[in-house]
Write an enzyme that holds these catalytic residues in place. Structure first.
Site, PDB file in Angstrom:
ATOM      1  CG  HIS A   1      45.641  44.800  34.308  1.00  0.00           C
ATOM      2  ND1 HIS A   1      45.015  44.644  33.098  1.00  0.00           N
ATOM      3  CD2 HIS A   1      44.699  45.271  35.159  1.00  0.00           C
ATOM      4  CE1 HIS A   1      43.750  45.016  33.194  1.00  0.00           C
ATOM      5  NE2 HIS A   1      43.534  45.402  34.442  1.00  0.00           N
TER       6      HIS A   1
ATOM      7  CD  GLU B   1      47.865  44.070  30.911  1.00  0.00           C
ATOM      8  OE1 GLU B   1      47.236  45.086  31.250  1.00  0.00           O
ATOM      9  OE2 GLU B   1      47.661  42.937  31.415  1.00  0.00           O
TER      10      GLU B   1
ATOM     11  CB  CYS C   1      41.053  42.324  35.479  1.00  0.00           C
ATOM     12  SG  CYS C   1      40.569  43.648  36.617  1.00  0.00           S
TER      13      CYS C   1
END
Length: 366
Positions: free
Chosen positions: A334, A336, A249
């Site tokens: 993202h 994750e 990001c």
């Protein structure tokens, strides 16, 4: 129940019911399209200085628990929802959304037409606004909001970044996590991979990072305009050229800027859990979680040094980069979060493989 008002710089006014802290607040009004995950969203440091509008009609229906926070405290400016659930039900529930916001000092506003508000933001672009307890009597809405929002923080990354080192032990490779406002789930993904993780302040220098003797670097997400960190770009470039690096990001934007690219602000940003991103070398489309208002300008990338790896299916914006000769990769979304629920997991796996191939502790800085 106390009335409250959302006043926008356009002069528009939305009347609703206050909850949470019940005090005036200011911020950049944005919207998130996620159907679930409101606790993770309100605790994401990337929302520092912003008032979140939730598109999903009811928020708070499964309460708040101690496990799902993405940071140790809430950093956002406010919350706007259509309907706020006052009697949530979930086996992990410990408190209501109202209670959490009240304890954290965050103001909320419910019972407004969020659909109309979101349509306005999509048309006008992200807007500055204030949640108030009463309408101004002595000046226009536009002037009132303009005066109030001059106080919006200009240094959001410095406000949320850690002020000191913190190390999490692990049996695997040592990763330095540069904290521009990282989400806990990024740290958890590294710990689940058995990494030792050292979280450092956002303005750590190359020499300070080198002294930690890491195997790799992760540049985290974070709030605000990436150009506010221009003074750090030369040190960031030294760091990422010396170690295998993953940027996420804001970290992705900083890698691009360090190599001379430029960034621009989107009209209303990408914030939600279902953004389709195409992996260019395979043609696969992954569902991603996103939260950003700025993107890297594609035609500013040095194609001699970087390959473009991902592109947003909805608007074609650049979503990923990979250096052609150095172990540097970055993504705008993202990895994750993998809302698929395993979509984009391979990005962390690739980073782990790069760590395993480090050989020497660091590469020569060019």
């Amino acid at each position: 129940m106390e009335k409250g008002y959302l006043l926008l710089e356009t002069g528009d006014v939305f009347e609703g019911i206050l909850f949470g802290n019940n005090k005036e607040t200011i911020g950049e009004v944005v919207f998130n399209t996620s159907m679930t995950g409101y606790q993770e969203i309100i605790s994401d440091p990337s929302y520092t200085g912003q008032i979140i509008t939730f598109c999903y009609p009811m928020i708070g229906n499964y309460g708040i628990n101690h496990k799902d926070f993405e940071s140790v405290k809430l950093n956002l400016s406010g919350v706007i929802v259509g309907e706020m659930c006052e009697h949530p039900s979930h086996y992990l529930q410990e408190k209501t959304l109202h209670d959490e916001l009240a304890e954290a000092g965050v103001t909320g506003l419910h019972s407004i037409d969020t659909r109309t508000l979101v349509k306005l933001i999509r048309k006008q672009g992200t807007l500055k606004g204030t949640i108030t307890t009463s309408l101004p009597e002595d000046k226009s809405i536009e002037n009132y909001v303009k005066a109030a929002t001059k106080q919006i923080t200009k240094t959001p990354v410095a406000d949320v970044s850690t002020k000191k080192l913190k190390t999490y032990e692990g049996d695997g490779h040592h990763v330095v996590l540069m904290d521009f406002g990282y989400k806990k789930s990024i740290l958890n993904a590294l710990l689940e991979a058995k990494c030792k993780v050292t979280v450092v302040p956002h303005n750590y220098t190359y020499e300070e990072v080198k002294a930690l003797n890491p195997d790799g670097i992760l540049l985290s997400n974070g709030p605000g305009d990436p150009l506010q960190l221009s003074s750090s770009l030369s040190e960031i470039k030294k760091i990422i050229e010396a170690y295998p690096t993953l940027g996420v990001c804001l970290g992705h934007q900083l890698i691009a800027l360090a190599y001379g690219a430029s960034t621009e602000k989107l009209t209303f940003g990408h914030r939600g859990g279902n953004h389709p991103v195409k992996e260019l070398h395979t043609g696969k489309v992954w569902m991603t979680a996103q939260n950003h208002g700025y993107v890297v300008v594609e035609n500013s990338i040095d194609k001699g040094q970087f390959n473009i790896t991902y592109r947003n299916v909805n608007d074609g914006t650049l979503e990923g980069l990979e250096h052609k000769t150095l172990p540097i990769q970055s993504v705008q979304f993202h990895p994750e979060a993998h809302p698929g629920p395993t979509d984009t997991d391979h990005i962390f796996q690739k980073f782990m493989k790069q760590l395993k191939g480090v050989g020497e502790k660091h590469y020569a800085v060019t």
